[in-house]
Scaffold this motif. Sequence first.
Motif, PDB file in Angstrom:
ATOM      1  N   ILE A  17       0.905  -1.321  -0.185  1.00 17.34           N
ATOM      2  CA  ILE A  17      -0.324  -0.252   0.011  1.00 17.34           C
ATOM      3  C   ILE A  17       1.164   0.668   0.426  1.00 17.34           C
ATOM      4  N   ALA A  18       1.821   1.235   0.962  1.00 21.34           N
ATOM      5  CA  ALA A  18       2.503   2.758   0.326  1.00 21.34           C
ATOM      6  C   ALA A  18       3.405   2.108  -0.486  1.00 21.34           C
ATOM      7  N   PHE A  19       3.594   1.372  -1.476  1.00 18.77           N
ATOM      8  CA  PHE A  19       4.296   1.598  -2.480  1.00 18.77           C
ATOM      9  C   PHE A  19       3.561   2.298  -3.260  1.00 18.77           C
ATOM     10  N   CYS A  20       2.026   2.180  -3.507  1.00 12.69           N
ATOM     11  CA  CYS A  20       1.498   1.891  -5.022  1.00 12.69           C
ATOM     12  C   CYS A  20       1.132   4.135  -4.231  1.00 12.69           C
ATOM     13  N   ARG A  21       1.075   4.052  -3.158  1.00 13.93           N
ATOM     14  CA  ARG A  21       0.700   5.539  -3.275  1.00 13.93           C
ATOM     15  C   ARG A  21       1.779   6.446  -2.942  1.00 13.93           C
ATOM     16  N   ALA A  22       3.473   5.653  -3.061  1.00 20.32           N
ATOM     17  CA  ALA A  22       3.868   6.502  -3.623  1.00 20.32           C
ATOM     18  C   ALA A  22       4.407   6.484  -4.354  1.00 20.32           C
ATOM     19  N   TYR A  23       3.967   5.570  -5.378  1.00 23.91           N
ATOM     20  CA  TYR A  23       4.451   5.851  -6.423  1.00 23.91           C
ATOM     21  C   TYR A  23       4.775   6.734  -7.549  1.00 23.91           C
ATOM     22  N   PRO A  24       3.433   7.652  -7.253  1.00 18.97           N
ATOM     23  CA  PRO A  24       4.507   9.284  -8.461  1.00 18.97           C
ATOM     24  C   PRO A  24       5.384   9.391  -8.165  1.00 18.97           C
ATOM     25  N   GLU A  25       5.894   9.387  -6.853  1.00 17.59           N
ATOM     26  CA  GLU A  25       7.483   9.757  -6.421  1.00 17.59           C
ATOM     27  C   GLU A  25       8.692   9.145  -6.340  1.00 17.59           C
ATOM     28  N   ILE A  26       8.528   7.583  -6.374  1.00 13.15           N
ATOM     29  CA  ILE A  26       9.052   6.288  -6.454  1.00 13.15           C
ATOM     30  C   ILE A  26       9.599   6.719  -8.362  1.00 13.15           C
ATOM     31  N   ALA A  27       9.036   7.050  -9.684  1.00 13.32           N
ATOM     32  CA  ALA A  27       9.093   6.590 -10.796  1.00 13.32           C
ATOM     33  C   ALA A  27       9.012   7.940 -10.774  1.00 13.32           C
ATOM     34  N   ALA A  28       8.851   9.581 -10.140  1.00 18.31           N
ATOM     35  CA  ALA A  28      10.210  10.756 -10.477  1.00 18.31           C
ATOM     36  C   ALA A  28      11.785  10.259 -10.705  1.00 18.31           C
ATOM     37  N   MET A  29      11.357   9.595  -8.859  1.00 17.69           N
ATOM     38  CA  MET A  29      13.071   9.470  -9.052  1.00 17.69           C
ATOM     39  C   MET A  29      13.857   9.024  -9.961  1.00 17.69           C
ATOM     40  N   LEU A  30      13.005   7.656 -10.366  1.00 17.83           N
ATOM     41  CA  LEU A  30      13.490   6.359 -11.565  1.00 17.83           C
ATOM     42  C   LEU A  30      13.599   7.203 -12.572  1.00 17.83           C
ATOM     43  N   SER A  31      12.857   8.365 -12.679  1.00 21.74           N
ATOM     44  CA  SER A  31      12.239   9.226 -14.023  1.00 21.74           C
ATOM     45  C   SER A  31      11.707   7.998 -15.030  1.00 21.74           C
ATOM     46  N   LEU A  32      10.994   6.846 -14.174  1.00 22.32           N
ATOM     47  CA  LEU A  32       9.860   6.157 -15.332  1.00 22.32           C
ATOM     48  C   LEU A  32       8.860   7.503 -16.015  1.00 22.32           C
ATOM     49  N   GLY A  33       8.395   6.942 -17.228  1.00 17.48           N
ATOM     50  CA  GLY A  33       6.756   7.274 -17.603  1.00 17.48           C
ATOM     51  C   GLY A  33       7.416   8.157 -18.843  1.00 17.48           C
ATOM     52  N   GLY A  34       8.918   8.945 -18.392  1.00 18.19           N
ATOM     53  CA  GLY A  34       9.211   9.125 -19.645  1.00 18.19           C
ATOM     54  C   GLY A  34       8.398  10.629 -20.151  1.00 18.19           C
ATOM     55  N   GLU A  35       6.938  11.063 -21.444  1.00 20.01           N
ATOM     56  CA  GLU A  35       7.298  11.992 -21.549  1.00 20.01           C
ATOM     57  C   GLU A  35       5.454  11.978 -20.634  1.00 20.01           C
ATOM     58  N   LEU A  36       5.493  10.763 -20.478  1.00 22.63           N
ATOM     59  CA  LEU A  36       3.962  10.501 -18.992  1.00 22.63           C
ATOM     60  C   LEU A  36       4.295  11.269 -18.753  1.00 22.63           C
ATOM     61  N   SER A  37       5.538  11.814 -17.651  1.00 14.91           N
ATOM     62  CA  SER A  37       5.604  11.818 -16.421  1.00 14.91           C
ATOM     63  C   SER A  37       4.779  12.841 -15.794  1.00 14.91           C
ATOM     64  N   GLY A  38       4.016  13.643 -16.301  1.00 13.55           N
ATOM     65  CA  GLY A  38       3.149  14.330 -15.849  1.00 13.55           C
ATOM     66  C   GLY A  38       1.940  13.826 -15.270  1.00 13.55           C
ATOM     67  N   ALA A  39       1.300  12.897 -16.125  1.00 10.90           N
ATOM     68  CA  ALA A  39       0.014  11.760 -15.651  1.00 10.90           C
ATOM     69  C   ALA A  39       0.435  10.744 -15.111  1.00 10.90           C
ATOM     70  N   ARG A  40       1.696  10.904 -14.083  1.00  8.15           N
ATOM     71  CA  ARG A  40       1.738   9.743 -13.032  1.00  8.15           C
ATOM     72  C   ARG A  40       0.710   9.582 -11.722  1.00  8.15           C
ATOM     73  N   GLY A  41      -0.212   8.692 -11.466  1.00  9.43           N
ATOM     74  CA  GLY A  41      -1.017   8.953 -10.158  1.00  9.43           C
ATOM     75  C   GLY A  41      -0.441   7.731 -10.005  1.00  9.43           C
ATOM     76  N   VAL A  42      -1.051   7.835  -8.850  1.00 14.70           N
ATOM     77  CA  VAL A  42      -1.203   6.167  -7.346  1.00 14.70           C
ATOM     78  C   VAL A  42      -1.354   4.835  -7.645  1.00 14.70           C
ATOM     79  N   LEU A  43      -0.712   3.804  -7.205  1.00 18.29           N
ATOM     80  CA  LEU A  43      -1.420   2.288  -8.474  1.00 18.29           C
ATOM     81  C   LEU A  43      -2.876   1.991  -7.398  1.00 18.29           C
ATOM     82  N   SER A  44      -3.727   2.320  -8.149  1.00 16.52           N
ATOM     83  CA  SER A  44      -4.573   1.998  -7.089  1.00 16.52           C
ATOM     84  C   SER A  44      -6.400   1.670  -7.958  1.00 16.52           C
TER      85      SER A  44
END
Length: 467
Positions: free
Chosen positions: A33-60
């Motif tokens: 649950i903590a990972f899913c809630r923190a996924y936007p920050e984790i994805a940003a830190m690991l540079s996941l998502g590329g051009e879609l980085s602005g669309a990242r959200g929690v894993l719900s």
Amino acid sequence: MNPHPSPSPTAPPRSDVSTGVGLIGLVGLFGWIAFCRAYPEIAAMLSLGGELSGARGVLSGPLAALAAMLFTAVPMALWSVLVDKVHLRPSTGIDWSLRRPLPDVMPVAVVKLVGLWATWALLATFYALARWYWSGNYVFAMEVLSIAILPLVVLSVPYVIWLDRYLVEPRDGAFQFGAFVLGGGVIGREQWDRAGLAKHWRAWIIKGFFGAFMISILPPGFAQIVEADPAALLANPVEFITLLVTLLFVIDVQIGTVGYLLTLRPLDSHIRSGNPFLAGWLAALMCYPPFVWGIIGPDQQILSYEAGTPGWAHWFAGNTALLWAWGGVLVVLTGVYAWATVVFGIRFSNLTYRGVLTHGPYRFTRHPAYLSKNLFWWASVLPFLVTGGSVIEGVRNSIFLLAVNAIYYWRARTEEAHLLAEDAKYREYHAWMESHGLITAPLVRLKRAIVGGGVRSPEETHPFPAE
């Protein structure tokens, strides 16, 4: 009545499930649950998502809720094997010193696989025919099971062959049904028996019916928890209490679903027997869809106890202290309900005997989940307080909720009858609770004072025959 009943034991028997199993499952669930809630920050830190980085959200989403089962189940399974060493218990029916040669194993294993696959085929047919499985939350469960069936069929082959090399008695329920399906061609009908078939199908009907239901209710609560902003809700006691209650129900559902699906002998979590009493099945099924839809509910069902009842938040509105206090009671009751599931670890399921629990809330009452759930309904709904000033409506609500309470009492009695007939350890636990249970013992004494009668043994008090 036995004039010389055996004295009550001075201590409860040891529980078949350790405290650590449920706790490590909670750690895994909270971690996910903590990972899913923190996924936007984790994805940003690991540079996941590329051009879609602005669309990242929690894993719900539903798949994240499904993955939570994995993060809950794996730690519990590892703890069970590595710490509790449940795979070495005689109750598994496994003797690891056997190691039968493959040629000796294959004839029985093939028949068992036929029985297992035929069982799954019949359950799939039932799902296809029952239309309620193809609407609402059930659609998700059907999608999951449709995807899972192929890997289950493939993995069942090495699993069955491997396990049969070590089983003391490999001719289990799946073998009995396989022999029945094959008839007199490949294997003689004398090799299957009616009792084995009944035991096999009781277990699989329970897994099929309740397993699909549990999977179907995974996503909604999980999404609420992952998407919630607790800090923003602190100013509103009703919303914050609702969030805590939802979290506790998510814990219950996640661990409960693992219990229904992880019925494996090497984990000593297999279904040793399904409840053989018709009364037990009737009492349990009345409380779950689709049967509950016509019996208990907020609209015009037979036992609707919420007519004109806005609930606790309405009646205590404007009194912040009382809202927090009453909400705290609801959280405690829900916490006991979730706790009663957590202590099962990987063994939770309705209508089954999978070992005896004597720790956690089961140290105080034999049915902590039923007790806390029914008290929660009274405290949250307040059925006697209705809008419109209709006294008779409040009376109806209260009587109908009492009827629902009676159904759960009926369930409890049928479950006790099943376990009393199955296990001497449960009979010892039952006797200890009658004399020492913090909640059970006073209720037993009160009942005896009202209806009369002396001390009786558990065998004399359970209301149904053993067969």
